[in-house]
Structures are given as C-alpha cells and as structure tokens.
Design an enzyme around this catalytic site. Structure first.
Site, PDB file in Angstrom:
ATOM      1  N   HIS A 294      -2.853   4.269  -4.035  1.00 37.16           N
ATOM      2  CA  HIS A 294      -2.030   5.406  -3.629  1.00 37.16           C
ATOM      3  C   HIS A 294      -1.988   5.538  -2.113  1.00 37.16           C
ATOM      4  CE1 HIS A 294      -1.251  10.000  -3.713  1.00 37.16           C
ATOM      5  NE2 HIS A 294      -0.124   9.336  -3.774  1.00 37.16           N
TER       6      HIS A 294
ATOM      7  N   ASN B 291       2.507   9.129   2.840  1.00 36.73           N
ATOM      8  CA  ASN B 291       3.766   9.003   3.574  1.00 36.73           C
ATOM      9  C   ASN B 291       3.651   9.653   4.952  1.00 36.73           C
ATOM     10  OD1 ASN B 291       6.478   8.616   4.098  1.00 36.73           O
ATOM     11  ND2 ASN B 291       7.153  10.354   2.861  1.00 36.73           N
TER      12      ASN B 291
ATOM     13  N   MET C 258       8.354   4.483   0.208  1.00 37.34           N
ATOM     14  CA  MET C 258       6.981   3.988   0.143  1.00 37.34           C
ATOM     15  C   MET C 258       6.930   2.460   0.112  1.00 37.34           C
ATOM     16  SD  MET C 258       5.378   6.718   0.420  1.00 37.34           S
ATOM     17  CE  MET C 258       3.671   6.310   0.150  1.00 37.34           C
TER      18      MET C 258
ATOM     19  N   TYR D  90      -8.228  12.087   6.309  1.00 40.73           N
ATOM     20  CA  TYR D  90      -7.303  10.954   6.432  1.00 40.73           C
ATOM     21  C   TYR D  90      -6.023  11.135   5.605  1.00 40.73           C
ATOM     22  CZ  TYR D  90     -10.949   8.105   8.664  1.00 40.73           C
ATOM     23  OH  TYR D  90     -11.887   7.590   9.520  1.00 40.73           O
TER      24      TYR D  90
ATOM     25  N   ASP E   1     -17.404   8.153   8.355  1.00 42.98           N
ATOM     26  CA  ASP E   1     -16.531   6.988   8.461  1.00 42.98           C
ATOM     27  C   ASP E   1     -17.347   5.696   8.366  1.00 42.98           C
ATOM     28  OD1 ASP E   1     -13.816   5.934   9.043  1.00 42.98           O
ATOM     29  OD2 ASP E   1     -14.847   5.095  10.797  1.00 42.98           O
TER      30      ASP E   1
ATOM     31  N   ASP F 126      13.486  -5.200  -5.117  1.00 47.87           N
ATOM     32  CA  ASP F 126      14.153  -3.977  -5.568  1.00 47.87           C
ATOM     33  C   ASP F 126      15.241  -4.400  -6.556  1.00 47.87           C
ATOM     34  OD1 ASP F 126      14.196  -0.928  -4.027  1.00 47.87           O
ATOM     35  OD2 ASP F 126      15.764  -1.360  -5.509  1.00 47.87           O
TER      36      ASP F 126
ATOM     37  N   ASN G 213      -4.385  14.974  -3.946  1.00 46.16           N
ATOM     38  CA  ASN G 213      -3.411  15.941  -4.454  1.00 46.16           C
ATOM     39  C   ASN G 213      -4.055  16.973  -5.376  1.00 46.16           C
ATOM     40  OD1 ASN G 213      -1.220  15.095  -3.021  1.00 46.16           O
ATOM     41  ND2 ASN G 213      -0.570  13.611  -4.561  1.00 46.16           N
TER      42      ASN G 213
ATOM     43  N   VAL H  30      10.573   4.364  -8.675  1.00 44.58           N
ATOM     44  CA  VAL H  30      10.701   5.821  -8.853  1.00 44.58           C
ATOM     45  C   VAL H  30       9.599   6.411  -9.750  1.00 44.58           C
ATOM     46  CG1 VAL H  30      13.151   6.131  -8.392  1.00 44.58           C
ATOM     47  CG2 VAL H  30      12.400   5.274 -10.623  1.00 44.58           C
TER      48      VAL H  30
ATOM     49  N   LYS I  49       8.299   3.017 -14.833  1.00 40.83           N
ATOM     50  CA  LYS I  49       7.073   2.331 -14.375  1.00 40.83           C
ATOM     51  C   LYS I  49       6.505   1.446 -15.487  1.00 40.83           C
ATOM     52  CE  LYS I  49       5.491   5.431 -10.692  1.00 40.83           C
ATOM     53  NZ  LYS I  49       5.869   4.723  -9.470  1.00 40.83           N
TER      54      LYS I  49
HETATM   55  P1  NAD Z   1      12.231   6.050  -3.515  1.00 38.46           P
HETATM   56  O1  NAD Z   1      13.174   6.704  -4.424  1.00 38.46           O
HETATM   57  O2  NAD Z   1      12.428   6.172  -2.041  1.00 38.46           O
HETATM   58  O3  NAD Z   1      12.202   4.472  -3.822  1.00 38.46           O
HETATM   59  C1  NAD Z   1      12.156   3.934  -5.094  1.00 38.46           C
HETATM   60  C2  NAD Z   1      12.772   2.549  -5.016  1.00 38.46           C
HETATM   61  O4  NAD Z   1      12.510   1.895  -6.222  1.00 38.46           O
HETATM   62  C3  NAD Z   1      14.296   2.543  -4.805  1.00 38.46           C
HETATM   63  O5  NAD Z   1      14.621   1.707  -3.725  1.00 38.46           O
HETATM   64  C4  NAD Z   1      14.824   1.983  -6.132  1.00 38.46           C
HETATM   65  O6  NAD Z   1      15.992   1.204  -5.953  1.00 38.46           O
HETATM   66  C5  NAD Z   1      13.635   1.128  -6.556  1.00 38.46           C
HETATM   67  N1  NAD Z   1      13.597   0.819  -7.977  1.00 38.46           N
HETATM   68  C6  NAD Z   1      13.893   1.607  -9.032  1.00 38.46           C
HETATM   69  N2  NAD Z   1      13.703   0.923 -10.191  1.00 38.46           N
HETATM   70  C7  NAD Z   1      13.245  -0.304  -9.842  1.00 38.46           C
HETATM   71  C8  NAD Z   1      12.874  -1.457 -10.555  1.00 38.46           C
HETATM   72  N3  NAD Z   1      12.975  -1.504 -11.890  1.00 38.46           N
HETATM   73  N4  NAD Z   1      12.446  -2.539  -9.878  1.00 38.46           N
HETATM   74  C9  NAD Z   1      12.364  -2.523  -8.532  1.00 38.46           C
HETATM   75  N5  NAD Z   1      12.740  -1.451  -7.786  1.00 38.46           N
HETATM   76  C10 NAD Z   1      13.178  -0.367  -8.443  1.00 38.46           C
HETATM   77  O7  NAD Z   1      10.779   6.533  -3.930  1.00 38.46           O
HETATM   78  P2  NAD Z   1       9.461   6.653  -3.066  1.00 38.46           P
HETATM   79  O8  NAD Z   1       9.394   7.975  -2.423  1.00 38.46           O
HETATM   80  O9  NAD Z   1       9.307   5.440  -2.229  1.00 38.46           O
HETATM   81  O10 NAD Z   1       8.348   6.670  -4.207  1.00 38.46           O
HETATM   82  C11 NAD Z   1       7.944   5.500  -4.878  1.00 38.46           C
HETATM   83  C12 NAD Z   1       6.630   5.768  -5.576  1.00 38.46           C
HETATM   84  O11 NAD Z   1       5.648   6.146  -4.613  1.00 38.46           O
HETATM   85  C13 NAD Z   1       6.665   6.893  -6.577  1.00 38.46           C
HETATM   86  O12 NAD Z   1       5.827   6.559  -7.652  1.00 38.46           O
HETATM   87  C14 NAD Z   1       6.100   8.084  -5.808  1.00 38.46           C
HETATM   88  O13 NAD Z   1       5.500   9.051  -6.638  1.00 38.46           O
HETATM   89  C15 NAD Z   1       5.064   7.388  -4.978  1.00 38.46           C
HETATM   90  N6  NAD Z   1       4.683   8.096  -3.743  1.00 38.46           N
HETATM   91  C16 NAD Z   1       5.611   8.695  -2.977  1.00 38.46           C
HETATM   92  C17 NAD Z   1       5.228   9.361  -1.813  1.00 38.46           C
HETATM   93  C18 NAD Z   1       6.251   9.998  -0.936  1.00 38.46           C
HETATM   94  O14 NAD Z   1       5.874  10.845  -0.099  1.00 38.46           O
HETATM   95  N7  NAD Z   1       7.504   9.635  -1.023  1.00 38.46           N
HETATM   96  C19 NAD Z   1       3.876   9.394  -1.462  1.00 38.46           C
HETATM   97  C20 NAD Z   1       2.939   8.747  -2.261  1.00 38.46           C
HETATM   98  C21 NAD Z   1       3.359   8.089  -3.396  1.00 38.46           C
END
Ligand code: NAD
Length: 715
Positions: free
Chosen positions: A451, A454, A325, A660, A297, A344, A501, A402, A408
């Site tokens: 990254h 969660n 996230m 971590y 650490d 959003d 991952n 998403v 993206k």
């Molecule tokens: P989620 O579905 O909970 O949230 C996605 C949000 O994005 C929604 O609120 C949606 O309305 C919004 N959105 C969609 N299109 C958009 C746009 N054009 N502009 C602004 N907002 C928009 O998804 P999540 O689980 O929070 O995941 C988000 C990202 O984080 C993904 O890339 C995922 O792979 C990554 N991630 C997720 C986790 C997990 O455990 N959930 C962990 C690490 C990384």
C-alpha cells in the site's frame, strides 16, 4: 605508537608528522560515543606531551569520517538536568579545545561523511582537506537541538555568521563544491590523493610557509563583526528562520540567538554560552520527540534489513493500472533503478502515466538534480504495455487498478496465469482485505498488500500487508522492493484500513462529530494546523476526495461498527451527496481555483456553511483545546487498539507509520509518543471527558491498566 585505544590510534609517521585515526572497533561507522570522546581526550593529552611531534593529521580508517554523535546515547543523556547537560558538554568541549590548542599545526582529512560532532571535530583542527566524495554538515536541528561540540562557535568564525546561520539552521548536508566555496574546507581532493596532499600541506605548515597560528587565533577569537553588522545579520536572520522553521521548531532560532550572544566573546566563554543554549534545547519535548523518531527509524531499518535474507531478487517489476497510483509506482521504481512494465487496458491511461513521469523528471532536470541523459535512462526503464507480453520475466507485480473487488479479482487471477510460479503478486488496494483478495488465487502464499500513499514519489511510507496465507518470503521480497524504491516499508497484519487508514478514519470521525456539534470546520483546520498537521481535517478530506473518504468510511464502518458506524448522516456523507468531492471537482469544504503558477488555491465557500445546517445539531463554541482533544483522542485510542490487536508489532512502527503515512506532526513523535508525553493516566482522564461521544473515545482496558501501573509505550 603514541596512543592505542578501541576507537582511536595515534602513530608517528615520517618527518615528525603524527596521524590520529578514528576506527571504532566492532562498528561499521565512526561515531562520537562516550568511549570515542574519552579516548580523544587521552590521545590529545599524549600528543600535547610528545616532544617529537611537529604536526598532526586526523583521519579515519573507515569509509566515513565520523557520522556524528551517537544518538542512541541521547535518550539517556537528555534525561539529566540542564546543569548536568551543560557540564557534560563542557567536558566534551575541553577535549575538542585540547586538540585545537596543540602546540603544532593540525589538519583533518575528511575522507567520507562528516556530520554533526564529526564535522565539529574537523573544525577543531587548523586545516581541512575534503574528499571529492565526502559530505559535511551540522544537521542537529533535525533533532530539535543545535551543535554542542563548539560548532556554533567555530563555524561562525570560520565561514562567517551569514553562512554559518544557513548551515546550522537548515541543517543540510554540503557537497564538496559548496563547502569549498563557503571556505569551510581548504581543498577538495580525489579520494586516493588525500594522504599525499595532506602530507604536503602539513610539511608547509611545519616549515612555516603556511601560517596556521594566525587562523587559529582568529578561530578562537571574537567574531569579526561590528555592532551594526552584527545587528543586521542576526536580527534579519531570526525573522527569516522563524518563518521557515515554524513556531513548533524552536532550535534554529535559538541557534541564532546563541551565535549572536557569543559573537563578542572568545572561545571558552563562547562555548559556555553554546552549552547553556544546547542544554535548554535538549530538554524540550520537541528534542525528545525528534530523537525518539530517529531511534524509531533505526528500529524500522533494522527490521526491514532482517528480511533481506529471505527476499527473492526483484530485477524487473510490473504495475497493473497506469492511473494516479500506478503511474507513480512506475516512476518511482524506474527512478531508483528497477525496470518496470506499466500495463493498462487503455492507451489513454498509459499516455497519462508516462506524461506524469516525464513531468516529474523534467522538473528534476530543470532544477539541476538530474541530466537529460539520466532522464532518458529512467524513462527507458518504464515499459508501457497493453498486453501481458513479457510478464514471464517479471519478479514482482503491483496491482493498482480501480478500487473495485470484482475488477481486482479478475485482474489478479489473469496475471497469476501469465507470471512465473515464484513471482510475487501485491495489491495497492486501500480498503479491500488482502485475505479476501487471496481467496481466488492459486498461490495465495505469493500474495500480499503493498500500500503506497499519494503522491507516491513524495510519501515515504509503504504498508506491506500480510494476509492469512501470505508467506514470509512474499513479505520479505516486497519489503526489499519497497526499500529499493527508496521507501520505508512497515509490515502490518490485515484488517479494514490496515494500519494508517484504520487510525485516520477515527480522526475524521472526531471531525464529523465536532461539525455535528456545531464547530466551525475552518476553526478546526486552523487549530489542527497550528497543532502541527500539514493540513487541517476539512482540507485533508478535500485532498483525499469525498468519494474516496465516503467509500473507505463505509468499509471502516462495516469492519468496526461499534465505533465507526454513525447513526446519523455525517458531514462527509453530506458533502458527497452534494457532489462536493473536494479538489477533484474544485468544490468540497472549500472551493478551489488555479493561481498564477497553476496551483490549486482554496477559498471559503459561503454555501458550505448553509449546507452543513443539515447535519449540525446546534451552534456550538469550542476552545482550541477542546478541538485538539476531540480530534486527537480517537486517533490515539485507535493506534493503541492496532498495537493491542497485533496489526502492528511495535509502538515505534505504529508511530512511524503515522509520521510517514499521514504527516503526523514529527515534533510530537507519533500518537503513542504523544500519549506518553501527556501521561497515560492524564490521557485517559481527558478521554473520559468525552465518554458520551461514543466508543471512539473509550480507552481500552489495556490502556487503563497501563495508567494504573504507570507503564509507558516507550521505556
Ligand atoms: P485511477 O483511477 O487513477 O487508475 C486506475 C487505472 O487502472 C486506470 O488507468 C485504468 O485504466 C486502469 N485499469 C482499470 N482496469 C484495468 C485492468 N483490468 N488492467 C489494467 N489496468 C486497468 O486509480 P488510482 O487512484 O491510481 O487507484 C488505484 C488503486 O490504488 C486503487 O486500488 C486505490 O484504492 C489505491 N490507492 C489509491 C490512492 C489514491 O490516493 N489515489 C492511495 C492509495 C491507494
């Protein structure tokens, strides 16, 4: 000047009062390294012979008092035999006892943090005056050991066995109010009034209006408990603490046993008991692993700090997407003081993100960790938005929409057009290549991965991912922002799954193969939980979500077809096909319902056994050891590959990423430390037993070389 060293000076000030000051040269903090202990012994000897001294005040010239023992010395020290360790502790203790036995009253000014050996120093003097800004404690159990400079002996006699057990076994840092309440210190004083208060008290001690001799004798004597009380205190505590610490962390219970054993002894005998117990703990693999983690650490922090110079300031951030996230990122940024725009496309998304943040803050307020005003202040730092209104003022953007490459791409291009040229863009994608996402950007050098894990507010790791064109400034700025959010950033290079991952999926691969060969998934969970994981693989898959696991698994299979593509349908794919998504729809490997507190509780679902018949070849019986080997070997080998492929720079970073990021059992020190503990050669022998299971189980050439030459990952 009575004594002048490189860590300690002793001066006579007025009225026969000597002041011993800790001020370790060339260091920003005081710590008990070999030099400091040696000098303390020399200073104590001088003081013992100084006829003109009537009282001693101990203090520090730095912001901290003493942060503790020098843990960088532990690794070498703990390699010694138990006898050598006992001798070493007794030698150090003779110094503390020499201070305690000085023929005049002694008092410590605890001007700043005093932990571990630092606090044990305070306990050696007769009185303790603490700054209202300081913290004290004995956190040694966090390193798999317990106090070894007389802490178990003196603290139990100063604050009573009950309190000492809590202080030592939980290892927490105590605020001044708590320390005063428990009588671990005699007074709490504002920082600028400490020396005056100390002098006034010392004068009273010297003129006899305060008696130091009686309390000194009490501290050096037996613990004031009769046999019945002793039995009740220690036996009850052992049961409770064993339950709290768990079977993999023996130090807290051993500390109680030691305190029980020396309760009826006077100081010197009691210290011998403590030294033996300490040596026994220092020789455990748990202590080696936890000390290793501490040092790792430190290395991580040093690496992150090295980026500071190149980092651009992040005074205002933005997050795109207010989902699980994005909401978490907004909360954490605001909590730690960086204002953030949360954007959003849907009002419902924003409402949900804010609701989540409010919920987390309300909990803090109700637990007394935060005031209502502070909560309002944090919420004010989250700026919800449906448009890109004030993005020109944003220094860094975290994209968390998403997990869809097209979405993206569109979002990143859009935001690039509305921010300044020097704004850093990052993506929280779990599976999409950073180099690939950068292809559509005008300024790919300003883009990297960020990254989070969660739930964002709980998980300490952030992987900062370098794409092919990412500049060092973009990396540095993202590292600095992650640190400002209270996270531990690790910089990795781009590849499918990044670091964590990429290593986790071979572990799931091991699980799929076990189920295929007829292992009971419930047994796998139990065995791996006993091994030390926070949850077993089936349960973890339910938490991750089968859709996410399936999707990420496909990405991994495409990236590493030689070992992560399976010829037959896997248990995870079967679950996904049957809409058993895990906790998100209350059915996965287990079924879920809410308990009285509204928490999801898992229960066995009889249907699953039958359903799995589709992927199970034959009914198999597996020993616990086989399950551990079949789960751990692929994970460990993939970690080796990440190091060999340069995805991560050092063994320390790889191991810390696992601890971590996915809760790798800390007392096992990480995958590479675990291989070292088993021995590289023995590890390869174990892996070879499973050669027929495929490439996931094949050690790399590099690992075989290490086995041949006797090399280890850690020195
Ligand atoms: P989620 O579905 O909970 O949230 C996605 C949000 O994005 C929604 O609120 C949606 O309305 C919004 N959105 C969609 N299109 C958009 C746009 N054009 N502009 C602004 N907002 C928009 O998804 P999540 O689980 O929070 O995941 C988000 C990202 O984080 C993904 O890339 C995922 O792979 C990554 N991630 C997720 C986790 C997990 O455990 N959930 C962990 C690490 C990384």
């Amino acid at each position: 000047m009575i004594y002048e060293g490189k860590a300690i000076t002793v001066k006579l000030i007025d009225d026969g009062i000597a002041v011993l000051t800790f001020d370790l040269q060339g260091e920003s903090v005081n710590k008990f390294n070999r030099l400091t202990i040696e000098e303390l012994g020399e200073a104590a000897a001088k003081l013992g012979n100084a006829n003109d001294v009537k009282g001693l005040i101990v203090t520090s010239a730095k912001d901290v008092f003493i942060v503790g023992a020098d843990i960088t010395e532990f690794k070498e020290l703990f390699k010694g035999s138990e006898e050598e360790l006992v001798a070493n502790n007794l030698k150090a203790n003779s110094v503390f006892s020499a201070i305690e036995d000085l023929p005049f009253p002694t008092l410590t000014i605890i001007n700043g943090i005093a932990l571990g050996g630092g606090f044990e120093m305070c306990l050696a003097t007769d009185y303790r005056i603490m700054s209202s800004k300081a913290k004290v404690g004995l956190p040694e159990v966090k390193l798999g050991i317990f106090p070894g400079f007389g802490g178990t002996v003196r603290l139990s006699r100063v604050i009573g066995a009950d309190n000492a057990i809590e202080w030592i076994c939980a290892g927490g840092e105590k605020r001044p109010e708590q320390a005063l309440k428990d009588k671990a210190v005699d007074a709490v004083i504002a920082p600028d009034a400490l020396m005056d208060a100390a002098k006034t008290t010392m004068k009273r001690l010297i003129d006899g209006s305060l008696d130091y001799k009686e309390r000194r004798e009490e501290k050096k004597g037996k613990l004031q408990l009769n046999a019945m009380e002793s039995m009740m205190t220690f036996e009850t505590a052992k049961g409770f603490v064993a339950g709290q610490a768990g079977r993999n962390y023996p130090a807290p219970v051993e500390a109680i046993k030691v305190m029980q054993k020396h309760a009826g002894m006077t100081r010197d005998k009691a210290i011998e008991v403590e030294a033996k117990g300490f040596a026994k703990m220092a020789k455990t693999p748990v202590a080696a692993a936890l000390v290793g983690l501490f040092l790792n650490d430190q290395e991580l922090k040093k690496k992150a700090k090295a980026y500071d110079k190149q980092a651009l300031p992040v005074n205002r951030a933005a997050v795109l997407g207010a989902g699980i996230m994005g909401g978490g990122v907004a909360f954490q940024s605001a909590l730690k003081g960086t204002p953030i725009v949360m954007k959003d496309i849907a009002q419902a998304g924003l409402d949900l993100g804010l609701k989540e943040a409010k919920g987390l803050l309300t909990k803090r307020v109700s637990r007394g960790k935060m005031t209502a005003e502070q909560m309002a202040d944090v919420l004010n730092k989250i700026n919800p938005a449906l448009g890109y209104g004030d993005f020109k003022s944003v220094d860094l953007v975290v994209e968390a929409v998403v997990e869809n490459p097209k979405v993206k791409d569109a979002v990143l291009r859009e935001v690039e057009d509305v921010v300044r040229e020097d704004t850093i863009l990052t993506s929280n994608t779990s599976t999409i290549s950073i180099t690939r996402l950068a292809q559509n950007l005008k300024r790919p050098e300003n883009f990297c991965g960020m990254h989070f894990f969660n739930p964002v507010h709980m998980m300490p790791l952030v992987e900062v991912i370098r794409g092919e064109k990412t500049s060092e400034q973009a990396i540095a700025t993202t590292v600095a922002y992650a640190k400002a959010m209270g996270k531990n950033p690790i910089v990795v290079n781009d590849c499918p799954g990044f670091l964590v991952n990429r290593i986790l999926f071979p572990y799931f691969g091991g699980f799929n193969l076990l189920v295929r060969d007829g292992a009971d998934y419930k047994q796998c969970d139990k065995v791996m939980e006993r091994f030390g994981w926070p949850m077993g693989p089936a349960y973890l898959l339910d938490v991750v979500g089968m859709d996410t696991a399936k999707h990420a698994g496909d990405v991994m299979a495409e990236g590493f077809p030689d070992r992560m593509q399976y010829s037959e349908k896997t248990a995870v794919e079967l679950m996904f096909e049957n809409d058993r998504l895990g906790q998100k729809n209350d059915k996965g490997f287990y079924k879920y319902s809410l308990d009285k507190k509204g928490k999801k509780q898992k229960a066995v679902d009889e249907k699953v056994e039958q359903m799995l018949g589709d992927v199970v070849h034959k009914k198999g019986e597996f020993t616990d050891e086989e399950i551990i080997e079949r789960m751990m070997v692929p994970l460990c080998i993939e970690t080796v590959r990440c190091l060999e492929d340069g995805i991560v720079e050092t063994a320390a970073e790889a191991d810390m990423g696992l601890v971590y990021g996915i809760g790798f059992p800390p007392f096992r020190g990480g995958a590479l430390f675990y291989i070292d503990t088993i021995g590289v050669e023995e590890f390869c022998r174990i892996a070879d037993k499973y050669e027929s299971l495929g490439k996931l189980y094949h050690p790399t050439d590099g690992l075989r070389e290490m086995a041949k030459s006797g090399k280890k990952f850690y020195g």
